[in-house]
Design a protein around this motif. Structure first.
Motif, PDB file in Angstrom:
ATOM      1  N   THR A  85    -104.784  31.907  63.957  1.00 15.94           N
ATOM      2  CA  THR A  85    -105.306  30.559  64.187  1.00 15.94           C
ATOM      3  C   THR A  85    -104.380  29.480  63.629  1.00 15.94           C
ATOM      4  OG1 THR A  85    -106.567  30.466  62.091  1.00 15.94           O
ATOM      5  CG2 THR A  85    -107.642  31.499  63.987  1.00 15.94           C
ATOM      6  N   HIS A  86    -103.215  29.882  63.125  1.00 16.79           N
ATOM      7  CA  HIS A  86    -102.302  28.931  62.493  1.00 16.79           C
ATOM      8  C   HIS A  86    -101.920  27.830  63.482  1.00 16.79           C
ATOM      9  CE1 HIS A  86     -98.662  27.366  60.547  1.00 16.79           C
ATOM     10  NE2 HIS A  86     -99.148  27.855  59.425  1.00 16.79           N
ATOM     11  N   PRO A  87    -102.104  26.557  63.100  1.00 17.14           N
ATOM     12  CA  PRO A  87    -101.975  25.462  64.076  1.00 17.14           C
ATOM     13  C   PRO A  87    -100.577  24.904  64.294  1.00 17.14           C
ATOM     14  CG  PRO A  87    -102.729  24.577  61.987  1.00 17.14           C
ATOM     15  CD  PRO A  87    -102.609  26.068  61.796  1.00 17.14           C
ATOM     16  N   ALA A  88     -99.594  25.287  63.453  1.00 15.61           N
ATOM     17  CA  ALA A  88     -98.262  24.672  63.577  1.00 15.61           C
ATOM     18  C   ALA A  88     -97.195  25.739  63.718  1.00 15.61           C
ATOM     19  CB  ALA A  88     -97.975  23.774  62.377  1.00 15.61           C
ATOM     20  N   SER A  89     -97.398  26.661  64.633  1.00 19.85           N
ATOM     21  CA  SER A  89     -96.442  27.748  64.853  1.00 19.85           C
ATOM     22  C   SER A  89     -96.389  28.088  66.333  1.00 19.85           C
ATOM     23  CB  SER A  89     -96.831  28.981  64.032  1.00 19.85           C
ATOM     24  OG  SER A  89     -98.169  29.375  64.299  1.00 19.85           O
ATOM     25  N   ASP A  90     -95.246  28.625  66.736  1.00 17.30           N
ATOM     26  CA  ASP A  90     -95.056  29.012  68.135  1.00 17.30           C
ATOM     27  C   ASP A  90     -95.457  30.462  68.379  1.00 17.30           C
ATOM     28  OD1 ASP A  90     -93.524  26.518  69.101  1.00 17.30           O
ATOM     29  OD2 ASP A  90     -92.411  27.125  67.308  1.00 17.30           O
ATOM     30  N   ARG A  91     -95.460  31.246  67.281  1.00 16.00           N
ATOM     31  CA  ARG A  91     -95.822  32.655  67.387  1.00 16.00           C
ATOM     32  C   ARG A  91     -96.523  33.059  66.103  1.00 16.00           C
ATOM     33  NH1 ARG A  91     -91.852  37.874  67.473  1.00 16.00           N
ATOM     34  NH2 ARG A  91     -90.673  36.492  66.093  1.00 16.00           N
ATOM     35  N   GLN A  92     -97.526  33.909  66.213  1.00 17.55           N
ATOM     36  CA  GLN A  92     -98.245  34.388  65.051  1.00 17.55           C
ATOM     37  C   GLN A  92     -98.200  35.919  65.033  1.00 17.55           C
ATOM     38  OE1 GLN A  92    -100.250  32.523  67.512  1.00 17.55           O
ATOM     39  NE2 GLN A  92     -99.181  30.725  66.713  1.00 17.55           N
ATOM     40  N   VAL A  93     -97.884  36.481  63.859  1.00 13.56           N
ATOM     41  CA  VAL A  93     -97.716  37.933  63.738  1.00 13.56           C
ATOM     42  C   VAL A  93     -98.507  38.437  62.535  1.00 13.56           C
ATOM     43  CG1 VAL A  93     -96.080  39.816  63.389  1.00 13.56           C
ATOM     44  CG2 VAL A  93     -95.415  37.824  64.766  1.00 13.56           C
ATOM     45  N   VAL A  94     -99.336  39.445  62.766  1.00 10.15           N
ATOM     46  CA  VAL A  94    -100.059  40.096  61.670  1.00 10.15           C
ATOM     47  C   VAL A  94     -99.189  41.233  61.155  1.00 10.15           C
ATOM     48  CG1 VAL A  94    -102.148  41.322  60.980  1.00 10.15           C
ATOM     49  CG2 VAL A  94    -102.283  39.502  62.697  1.00 10.15           C
ATOM     50  N   ILE A  95     -98.872  41.223  59.862  1.00 15.10           N
ATOM     51  CA  ILE A  95     -98.029  42.256  59.270  1.00 15.10           C
ATOM     52  C   ILE A  95     -98.889  43.200  58.434  1.00 15.10           C
ATOM     53  CG2 ILE A  95     -95.958  40.838  59.293  1.00 15.10           C
ATOM     54  CD1 ILE A  95     -96.438  40.182  56.366  1.00 15.10           C
ATOM     55  N   LYS A  96     -98.345  44.377  58.146  1.00 13.78           N
ATOM     56  CA  LYS A  96     -99.086  45.374  57.384  1.00 13.78           C
ATOM     57  C   LYS A  96     -98.414  45.612  56.042  1.00 13.78           C
ATOM     58  CE  LYS A  96    -100.836  47.741  61.490  1.00 13.78           C
ATOM     59  NZ  LYS A  96    -100.920  49.031  62.240  1.00 13.78           N
ATOM     60  N   PRO A  97     -99.177  45.571  54.949  1.00 16.09           N
ATOM     61  CA  PRO A  97     -98.599  45.811  53.620  1.00 16.09           C
ATOM     62  C   PRO A  97     -97.902  47.161  53.554  1.00 16.09           C
ATOM     63  CG  PRO A  97    -100.849  44.987  53.429  1.00 16.09           C
ATOM     64  CD  PRO A  97    -100.625  45.305  54.884  1.00 16.09           C
ATOM     65  N   GLY A  98     -96.722  47.199  52.950  1.00 16.34           N
ATOM     66  CA  GLY A  98     -95.997  48.453  52.770  1.00 16.34           C
ATOM     67  C   GLY A  98     -95.182  48.881  53.961  1.00 16.34           C
ATOM     68  N   GLU A  99     -95.274  48.151  55.080  1.00 15.24           N
ATOM     69  CA  GLU A  99     -94.499  48.493  56.275  1.00 15.24           C
ATOM     70  C   GLU A  99     -93.388  47.479  56.489  1.00 15.24           C
ATOM     71  OE1 GLU A  99     -96.755  49.127  59.780  1.00 15.24           O
ATOM     72  OE2 GLU A  99     -98.096  50.615  58.853  1.00 15.24           O
ATOM     73  N   ARG A 100     -92.310  47.925  57.135  1.00 18.14           N
ATOM     74  CA  ARG A 100     -91.204  47.021  57.444  1.00 18.14           C
ATOM     75  C   ARG A 100     -91.715  45.844  58.267  1.00 18.14           C
ATOM     76  NH1 ARG A 100     -85.764  48.792  57.509  1.00 18.14           N
ATOM     77  NH2 ARG A 100     -85.430  47.886  59.565  1.00 18.14           N
ATOM     78  N   LEU A 101     -91.145  44.681  58.005  1.00 20.46           N
ATOM     79  CA  LEU A 101     -91.525  43.511  58.775  1.00 20.46           C
ATOM     80  C   LEU A 101     -91.083  43.701  60.227  1.00 20.46           C
ATOM     81  CD1 LEU A 101     -90.562  40.708  56.223  1.00 20.46           C
ATOM     82  CD2 LEU A 101     -92.844  41.567  56.763  1.00 20.46           C
ATOM     83  N   PRO A 102     -91.921  43.349  61.185  1.00 23.08           N
ATOM     84  CA  PRO A 102     -91.643  43.635  62.606  1.00 23.08           C
ATOM     85  C   PRO A 102     -90.672  42.647  63.241  1.00 23.08           C
ATOM     86  CG  PRO A 102     -93.742  42.529  62.402  1.00 23.08           C
ATOM     87  CD  PRO A 102     -93.247  42.741  60.992  1.00 23.08           C
ATOM     88  N   PHE A 103     -89.518  42.451  62.567  1.00 26.09           N
ATOM     89  CA  PHE A 103     -88.510  41.529  63.063  1.00 26.09           C
ATOM     90  C   PHE A 103     -87.139  42.193  62.945  1.00 26.09           C
ATOM     91  CE2 PHE A 103     -91.758  38.929  60.776  1.00 26.09           C
ATOM     92  CZ  PHE A 103     -92.394  38.404  61.897  1.00 26.09           C
ATOM     93  N   ASP A 104     -86.240  41.855  63.854  1.00 29.31           N
ATOM     94  CA  ASP A 104     -84.889  42.404  63.822  1.00 29.31           C
ATOM     95  C   ASP A 104     -84.098  41.826  62.647  1.00 29.31           C
ATOM     96  OD1 ASP A 104     -85.395  43.873  66.111  1.00 29.31           O
ATOM     97  OD2 ASP A 104     -84.623  42.298  67.449  1.00 29.31           O
ATOM     98  N   ASP A 105     -83.022  42.538  62.267  1.00 27.30           N
ATOM     99  CA  ASP A 105     -82.133  42.046  61.225  1.00 27.30           C
ATOM    100  C   ASP A 105     -81.593  40.670  61.625  1.00 27.30           C
ATOM    101  OD1 ASP A 105     -82.565  44.579  60.305  1.00 27.30           O
ATOM    102  OD2 ASP A 105     -80.472  45.212  60.330  1.00 27.30           O
ATOM    103  N   GLY A 106     -81.531  39.759  60.649  1.00 26.55           N
ATOM    104  CA  GLY A 106     -80.951  38.443  60.902  1.00 26.55           C
ATOM    105  C   GLY A 106     -81.709  37.585  61.895  1.00 26.55           C
ATOM    106  N   SER A 107     -83.023  37.771  61.973  1.00 23.96           N
ATOM    107  CA  SER A 107     -83.811  37.045  62.973  1.00 23.96           C
ATOM    108  C   SER A 107     -84.021  35.571  62.649  1.00 23.96           C
ATOM    109  CB  SER A 107     -85.191  37.701  63.134  1.00 23.96           C
ATOM    110  OG  SER A 107     -85.086  38.985  63.692  1.00 23.96           O
ATOM    111  N   PHE A 108     -83.986  35.221  61.351  1.00 21.55           N
ATOM    112  CA  PHE A 108     -84.407  33.874  60.963  1.00 21.55           C
ATOM    113  C   PHE A 108     -83.317  33.130  60.196  1.00 21.55           C
ATOM    114  CE2 PHE A 108     -88.250  36.437  61.384  1.00 21.55           C
ATOM    115  CZ  PHE A 108     -88.950  35.669  62.305  1.00 21.55           C
ATOM    116  N   ASP A 109     -83.254  31.830  60.446  1.00 21.89           N
ATOM    117  CA  ASP A 109     -82.332  30.960  59.730  1.00 21.89           C
ATOM    118  C   ASP A 109     -82.906  30.562  58.365  1.00 21.89           C
ATOM    119  OD1 ASP A 109     -80.422  30.620  61.959  1.00 21.89           O
ATOM    120  OD2 ASP A 109     -82.119  29.623  62.917  1.00 21.89           O
TER     121      ASP A 109
END
Length: 258
Positions: A85-109
């Motif tokens: 429900t986050h109002p100021a984002s283009d994409r919202q992702v639910v992550i799981k504790p203890g698991e790798r973040l579901p993003f590729d290496d070097g995805s974010f500035d």
């Protein structure tokens, strides 16, 4: 509607924030980094429901918390499904504790984490994941309670299961769904330098106006005096700006501590 704090801080009449405001200070540096780096991909790590973007009466603070600067694409992630429900984002992702973040290496500035580090249990793993998904030369910007501040010291005396009830007493406007367990494993400059070896770490400690005063004017004024007297090392909050080595610097030089 105003309260007694407007008599203490006349400047609150402008837009509801004071000259001491920690949010304004932190996000001022975040925006400087977004502009300096020309960030195109930004991660709001531990974004929750974006409570302050919804509940804050200050137009300027809501503006500062919106990370879609210069057309940047913002991804909001959290372990709680309420992030959808986050109002100021283009994409919202639910992550799981203890698991790798579901993003590729070097995805974010730039990765921004506001009042989340104090809730992270597996600090070495999470630090390593944040650096993995950050591009070389990018920044992790984090604001969190200072491990050595009185807010942390007092909260450590209250079991996590009672935090929501305790906060209702000292912050009546705080909603239970915005209260999470705290562990304080990423909350001092020493911890951060150990967790992000090889990175350049800029930081400052800060004691803004009191947040916990039971709505009592005498307590508020007393804490204001305390905040003026506190040495920087014992400030209530700390702000980190962690820069990953740029191109040509060995990637392994900036990974999580073992």
């Amino acid at each position: 509607m105003t309260d007694f704090t407007h008599r203490i801080h006349s400047e609150k009449g402008v837009d509801g924030f004071t000259a001491l405001d920690g949010t304004v200070k932190f996000y001022g540096f975040v925006h400087a980094i977004l502009l300096k780096t020309g960030a195109r991909q930004v991660l709001d790590f531990g974004a929750g429901r974006g409570a302050a973007l919804v509940d804050d009466r200050s137009v300027y603070r809501r503006h500062l918390r919106d990370l879609r600067v210069g057309g940047a694409q913002v991804t909001a992630c959290d372990v709680d499904e309420i992030v959808t429900t986050h109002p100021a984002s283009d994409r919202q992702v639910v992550i799981k504790p203890g698991e790798r973040l579901p993003f590729d290496d070097g995805s974010f500035d730039v990765i921004v984490s506001d009042m989340t580090f104090e809730h992270i249990e597996d600090a070495p793993f999470v630090a390593g994941e944040l650096i993995r998904i950050l591009r070389p030369g990018g920044y992790v910007c984090a604001r969190t309670p200072n491990r050595f501040g009185y807010v942390r010291m007092v909260s450590s005396l209250v079991p996590n299961r009672h935090h929501a009830g305790a906060l209702r007493s000292v912050q009546p406007d705080r909603k239970a769904l915005d209260v999470f367990p705290t562990v304080y494993r990423m909350n001092s400059i020493g911890q951060i330098r150990n967790l992000f070896p090889g990175c350049t770490v800029f930081h400052f400690n800060d004691s803004a106006e009191p947040s916990y005063y039971f709505g009592n004017a005498f307590l508020y004024r007393s804490f204001m005096i305390l905040h003026r007297l506190l040495p920087g090392a014992l400030a209530t909050a700390t702000n980190f700006f962690i820069m990953k080595p740029g191109e040509g610097v060995a990637e392994q030089d900036c990974t999580s501590a073992s």
